[in-house]
Scaffold this motif. Sequence first.
Motif, PDB file in Angstrom:
ATOM      1  N   THR A 134      12.110  28.131  -1.610  1.00  0.00           N
ATOM      2  CA  THR A 134      10.887  28.630  -0.696  1.00  0.00           C
ATOM      3  C   THR A 134      10.748  30.210  -1.058  1.00  0.00           C
ATOM      4  O   THR A 134      11.582  30.805  -1.121  1.00  0.00           O
ATOM      5  N   LEU A 135       9.298  30.431  -1.170  1.00  0.00           N
ATOM      6  CA  LEU A 135       9.011  31.872  -1.502  1.00  0.00           C
ATOM      7  C   LEU A 135       7.891  32.472  -0.707  1.00  0.00           C
ATOM      8  O   LEU A 135       7.019  31.860  -0.412  1.00  0.00           O
ATOM      9  N   LYS A 136       7.975  33.722  -0.179  1.00  0.00           N
ATOM     10  CA  LYS A 136       6.886  34.249   0.637  1.00  0.00           C
ATOM     11  C   LYS A 136       6.978  35.715  -0.199  1.00  0.00           C
ATOM     12  O   LYS A 136       7.628  36.491  -0.225  1.00  0.00           O
ATOM     13  N   VAL A 137       5.698  35.876  -0.606  1.00  0.00           N
ATOM     14  CA  VAL A 137       5.175  37.285  -1.165  1.00  0.00           C
ATOM     15  C   VAL A 137       4.339  37.840  -0.153  1.00  0.00           C
ATOM     16  O   VAL A 137       3.188  37.479   0.237  1.00  0.00           O
ATOM     17  N   ARG A 138       4.833  39.068   0.378  1.00  0.00           N
ATOM     18  CA  ARG A 138       4.128  39.784   1.430  1.00  0.00           C
ATOM     19  C   ARG A 138       2.995  40.243   1.141  1.00  0.00           C
ATOM     20  O   ARG A 138       2.771  40.661  -0.160  1.00  0.00           O
ATOM     21  N   GLY A 139       2.050  40.517   1.825  1.00  0.00           N
ATOM     22  CA  GLY A 139       0.609  41.122   1.700  1.00  0.00           C
ATOM     23  C   GLY A 139       0.649  42.529   0.879  1.00  0.00           C
ATOM     24  O   GLY A 139       1.690  43.319   0.998  1.00  0.00           O
TER      25      GLY A 139
END
Lengths: 367, 251
Positions: free
Chosen positions: A130-135
Amino acid sequence: MRQKYLELFRSLPFQHVADTPTVRHYTDWRVFEERLGLPHSETELEVPPQLSHIRPHVRLGLGASYVTREGVKVFGEPIEPMSTIEVADKMTAYHAASWRAGAHLELEGEFGNLYVISLGGEAYMGHHLTLKVRGGASGNVYFLDVLPDGRNLKTFFIEGAVEEKASVGIHLLSLHSPGSAAFTLGKFLIYDGAEVTSRSLVVGGKMSRVQLDYVVKGEGAKLKAFASSAGRSGTKTDFVLNSYNVGAYSEVIVAGRGAALDKGYLSLRGSAIVEESARQASSEIELQVIMLGEEARGFAVPVLEIHSGEVAKGNHSAGISHVAAEHLFYLSSRGLSRKEAERLMVSGILGFSGLAEELNLDPLELL
Amino acid sequence: MALEVKGLSVRVRDKVVLKGVSLSVRYGTVHAVMGPNGSGKSSLAYTIMGREGYEVMEGDILLDGESILGLETHERALRGIYLAMQDPPALPGVRFGTLVVAASNKRLGEAELTRVKDPSVIRSMRALASELGLAPELLQREVNVGFSGGERKRSELLQAALLKPKVVILDEPDSGLDVDGIKKVAEYIRRFREEGRAVMLITHYARLLKHVVPDEVTVLIGGEVVARGGAELAFAIEEKGYAIAKEWGMK
C-alpha cells in the motif's frame, strides 16, 4: 478476513468463456488455474542482471526488507490491504487469501526516486503493497516486478493514493520469465489537483496479466499514462490500462504501444470511463500493437465510455497491424537491413513509455 | 552518369508494370519522370530501390557504371540511393529522430543504431526541421504517426538533405501541398542539383516544374517510355494533356 477471501476464492469461477461481453477472453486463465495448488516459495529470486545497477529501497521476497530516508516512511505491513479493490474474480480472491509479504509506504515532500522490487520464487509468491503520497509531495516511485523462470506463480498488488496537489511518477516494470505466470494489479486513487505520470513496461511470461487502474477522483486531477509491452515467442501477455475520470475538470491521457513477436501473444487494452460526476473532464486513450511474425497474435482494444453530459474531450483510437512489407521496405530504404529494421521497431515500442530510458535499460536486453 | 536504367522490364506477380524502360540521370541535373496515374512511375522508383515483389525480367540498373540488381534495398541505400516516398508508412514506436540517427549511423559504418555517433547530425536535423517549417516536437514523435500530409513530405525531404545521397528519387513530392509547400520542395530540389546530386523527380503535374526547370523529361504511359525531351515537353503536357506526349514521341 483471509477466511472470507478463501471462501470467495472457492466459490468464484474462472472466466473460461469471456472477459468481455463480446465473447473473447484475453487472459488464459487455465495457466493460473493449473498453478493454484503450488506451495509458497521457499527461496526468492536474485535481482536479475539487467537490474543489478538499481539499488532498491524496498525489497519484497520471502519477507519484506527496506531502508528509510528523508521523505520516505516504510512499514513492514500494508495498511488496510484490499480496501480499495473489489474482490470479484477468482485470482483477486486467491491473492487476497494467500499473499504473505507486504509493506506500506508513505511519501512526503521531495522524496526523489524510490525503487521497490518484488521478487518471485520457485513456486507461489504473493506480495501486497500500500502506498500513500502525501499532499504536495513530489518524486518518482518505481515498482520492479520480476519473476524467475519455471513453473511458478506470483501475485503482486499495489494500492495507492495520491493526495491533493502531489506531483509524482508511479511506474511499473514487469519482467516475467518465459515460463512464469503472474497476476499483477495496481490501483491508484488520484485526488484534487494531483498530477500523476505513469510509465510502464511489461514483458510477460507464459501468462502475465498486468492491470493498472487509475481512479482520477479529484477536481482538476491529471493522469498521463504511457505503456510499452512485448509478447515474446511462447508467452502470453494481457496488459490492461483502465482509467476512471470521477472529478470535475480531471484530465486523462493513456497511450500504449506493443509488439507481438514470433509466436507470441499480446493484448493491450483498456477502458477509459468518464463518470457522471466528471464535468468538463477529458479522456483520451490510444493503443497500438504490431505483430512481427506470421504466427504472432496481437490485440489493441481501447474502450471509451462517457457517462457525463458535458465533457471537454473524449478520444479513443486503436491500431493493429502485422509489420508489413511496406514498413520493412521503408526502413531498408534508409539503409537498415531487415533484422536491424525489426530491432529498431521493437526497441522503439519498448522504449515508447520512457521507462526503459529512466531506468537506464536497453529495451532489447529485456527480451 | 550517376544512374542508368537499361531496357528494364518488370513484373509484379503476373502483371508487367515496366516494359523495356531506359533512362539515365546525370549528376547535377534534375530528370523529371512524368506520366498519368498507373503509368509505372512509382514502380520504376521501387524497382530502382529493390523493393520485394518487383521482379526484373530483363534489363539492368547501374549506379556509377556498376549493376545494383544483385543488391538488397538497404545496400542500395548505403551505396547512395535515396527514395522519398509518395505515401510513407507510419511506424509506431520509432521516433523520427531515432530513425534519422540510425540511418546516419549506418552511413558512418556504426553497428549501434540508436546511440548518436556524430552529434552534428542532431544539430543539422534541428536546423533543417526549422528551415522546412517542421516543429521541433516532431523530431520526438513517431515516424509519420499523426503527421499531416505536408509534414510527411517535408520529413522525407529533411532525410534526403541530411543523408546526402548521390541519387535522390522524389516520388510526387508535391502531392497534397499548398503553394508555399510546393515552393519549399522546389527550393530543396534546386539545392540538391546545385550540390551535384542526381535527382529523379516523379510527378504527374507540371506545376512543380514551373519552380524547378528540369534538365530532362521522360514520359511513361502504360509502363513504356513514350516521349523524351526537355522542360518544354513538360509544359506541353501541362497545356494539352498526356495525348501530346505520344505525338511528341513519334516526332
